[in-house]
Motif scaffolding. Structure first.
Motif, PDB file in Angstrom:
ATOM      1  N   VAL A  69       0.823  -1.217   0.000  1.00  0.00           N
ATOM      2  CA  VAL A  69       0.000   0.000   0.000  1.00  0.00           C
ATOM      3  C   VAL A  69       0.855   1.264   0.000  1.00  0.00           C
ATOM      4  O   VAL A  69       0.366   2.351   0.289  1.00  0.00           O
ATOM      5  N   GLY A  70       2.145   1.108  -0.311  1.00  0.00           N
ATOM      6  CA  GLY A  70       2.992   2.274  -0.478  1.00  0.00           C
ATOM      7  C   GLY A  70       3.567   2.862   0.787  1.00  0.00           C
ATOM      8  O   GLY A  70       3.966   4.028   0.799  1.00  0.00           O
ATOM      9  N   LEU A  71       3.656   2.065   1.856  1.00  0.00           N
ATOM     10  CA  LEU A  71       4.228   2.548   3.121  1.00  0.00           C
ATOM     11  C   LEU A  71       5.591   1.894   3.365  1.00  0.00           C
ATOM     12  O   LEU A  71       5.816   0.746   2.968  1.00  0.00           O
ATOM     13  N   ARG A  72       6.477   2.628   4.030  1.00  0.00           N
ATOM     14  CA  ARG A  72       7.775   2.090   4.406  1.00  0.00           C
ATOM     15  C   ARG A  72       7.687   1.561   5.830  1.00  0.00           C
ATOM     16  O   ARG A  72       7.438   2.327   6.779  1.00  0.00           O
ATOM     17  N   PRO A  73       7.908   0.259   6.009  1.00  0.00           N
ATOM     18  CA  PRO A  73       7.754  -0.329   7.347  1.00  0.00           C
ATOM     19  C   PRO A  73       8.571   0.371   8.424  1.00  0.00           C
ATOM     20  O   PRO A  73       8.083   0.578   9.540  1.00  0.00           O
ATOM     21  N   LYS A  74       9.802   0.752   8.124  1.00  0.00           N
ATOM     22  CA  LYS A  74      10.650   1.386   9.136  1.00  0.00           C
ATOM     23  C   LYS A  74      10.105   2.739   9.581  1.00  0.00           C
ATOM     24  O   LYS A  74      10.377   3.185  10.702  1.00  0.00           O
ATOM     25  N   GLU A  75       9.350   3.402   8.700  1.00  0.00           N
ATOM     26  CA  GLU A  75       8.791   4.707   9.041  1.00  0.00           C
ATOM     27  C   GLU A  75       7.367   4.604   9.583  1.00  0.00           C
ATOM     28  O   GLU A  75       6.787   5.619   9.962  1.00  0.00           O
TER      29      GLU A  75
END
Length: 244
Positions: free
Chosen positions: A35-41
Motif C-alpha cells: 500500500v505504499g508505506l515504508r515499514p521502518k517509518e
C-alpha cells in the motif's frame, strides 16, 4: 507494543496465520509495502504520529494480511484530503489488477466510483435503481435518480450552472405517498403507474438495467440474470453502491 502495530498483529494472531514472530513481521512488512508505506517509518508509531493518509493505508494493509478474495471498502477516502485521495484510490485499484482481489466500493461520491469501479449499483432508499457498466451508467444514466446524482457533480465549465436542466416537482407531488417506486415523490417524470406499482429491472443494454417504467419497452431482467449484468464478484472485479 504501540497501537499501530497492534492493529496489524491482531488479525494474524486471531486467525493463526503465522508460525513465529519472524514470519509475522515479514508478512506485515510486505502488506505495508503493497500500500505504499515504508515499514521502518510506520511500525512502532502511535496513531497521532501518523498522517490521515498513512492511517488509511494501514487499514488497507490490515485487510491484505488475511489474503482475502474480496474486500468491502465503505467510504475509504471520505476523510482524506484531495492530495492523497487519488493515491489511495490507485492503490485500491491495484488490489484488483495485481492481486486478483475483488473490491466492493461503497460511496456517495460518483467521481471516485467512476475512477475505481468496473460495475456499479445505484441505490435509492435501499432499492436498486440502476446497475451495470460504470462507464455507461455515469455517462448515459437511464434512471431519473441516477441522472440527478450525475447532475450534482461539478462541471469544469463556468458557463454551465449546476442543476439548470433539472425538472421541478410540485409541492403536492412531494407530499404524496407511494406504494410503488420510492423515487416517485421526487421524480418530475413520474407516471400514475409509478405510484402504485414497483418497477422491475428492465434490461436496457446487455450490460445495464434500470428500474424505471420509462424503460418498460425493454425486456424485464429476471433476478437470476442480474449476475450477468453486474459482475462485481468476478476475480479482480470492482463494484460500487452509492446510496441516498
Amino acid at each position: 507494543m504501540c497501537s499501530s502495530d497492534l492493529v496489524l498483529t491482531t488479525p494474524l494472531r486471531n486467525f493463526g496465520m503465522y508460525q513465529g514472530p519472524g514470519e509475522a513481521r515479514k508478512r506485515i512488512e510486505e502488506a505495508l509495502e503493497m500500500v505504499g508505506l515504508r515499514p521502518k517509518e510506520t511500525l512502532g508509531r502511535y496513531p497521532h504520529q501518523l498522517s490521515g493518509g498513512q492511517r488509511q493505508r494501514i487499514m488497507v494493509a490490515r485487510a491484505l494480511l488475511l489474503r482475502p478474495r474480496i474486500i468491502m471498502a465503505d467510504e475509504p477516502v471520505s476523510m482524506v484530503d484531495a492530495s492523497l485521495r487519488a493515491t489511495i484510490l490507485d492503490e485500491l485499484r491495484k488490489l484488483t489488477s495485481e492481486f486478483g482481489i475483488s473490491l466492493v466500493y461503497i460511496t456517495h461520491d460518483l467521481t471516485t466510483a467512476y475512477q475505481v469501479c468496473d460495475d456499479i449499483v445505484v441505490l435509492y432508499q435501499g432499492t436498486v435503481t440502476e446497475v451495470g457498466s460504470v462507464e455507461k451508467v455515469i455517462r448515459d444514466p437511464q434512471h431519473p435518480y441516477t441522472k440527478l446524482l450525475v447532475s450534482s457533480i461539478p462541471l469544469p465549465d463556468r458557463s454551465q450552472r449546476w442543476g439548470e436542466d433539472d425538472a421541478l416537482i410540485t409541492e403536492e407531488q412531494a407530499r404524496r405517498s407511494t406504494s410503488g417506486c420510492r423515487f416517485a415523490p421526487r421524480c418530475a417524470r413520474a407516471m400514475e403507474e409509478c405510484w402504485t406499482n414497483i418497477p422491475p429491472l428492465f434490461r436496457v443494454d446487455p450490460d445495464r438495467a434500470a428500474s424505471c417504467f420509462l424503460r418498460k419497452d425493454a425486456p424485464v431482467l429476471p433476478s437470476e440474470q442480474v449476475g450477468q449484468v453486474l459482475k462485481v464478484m468476478r476475480p479482480g472485479g470492482a463494484g460500487n453502491a452509492p446510496a441516498a
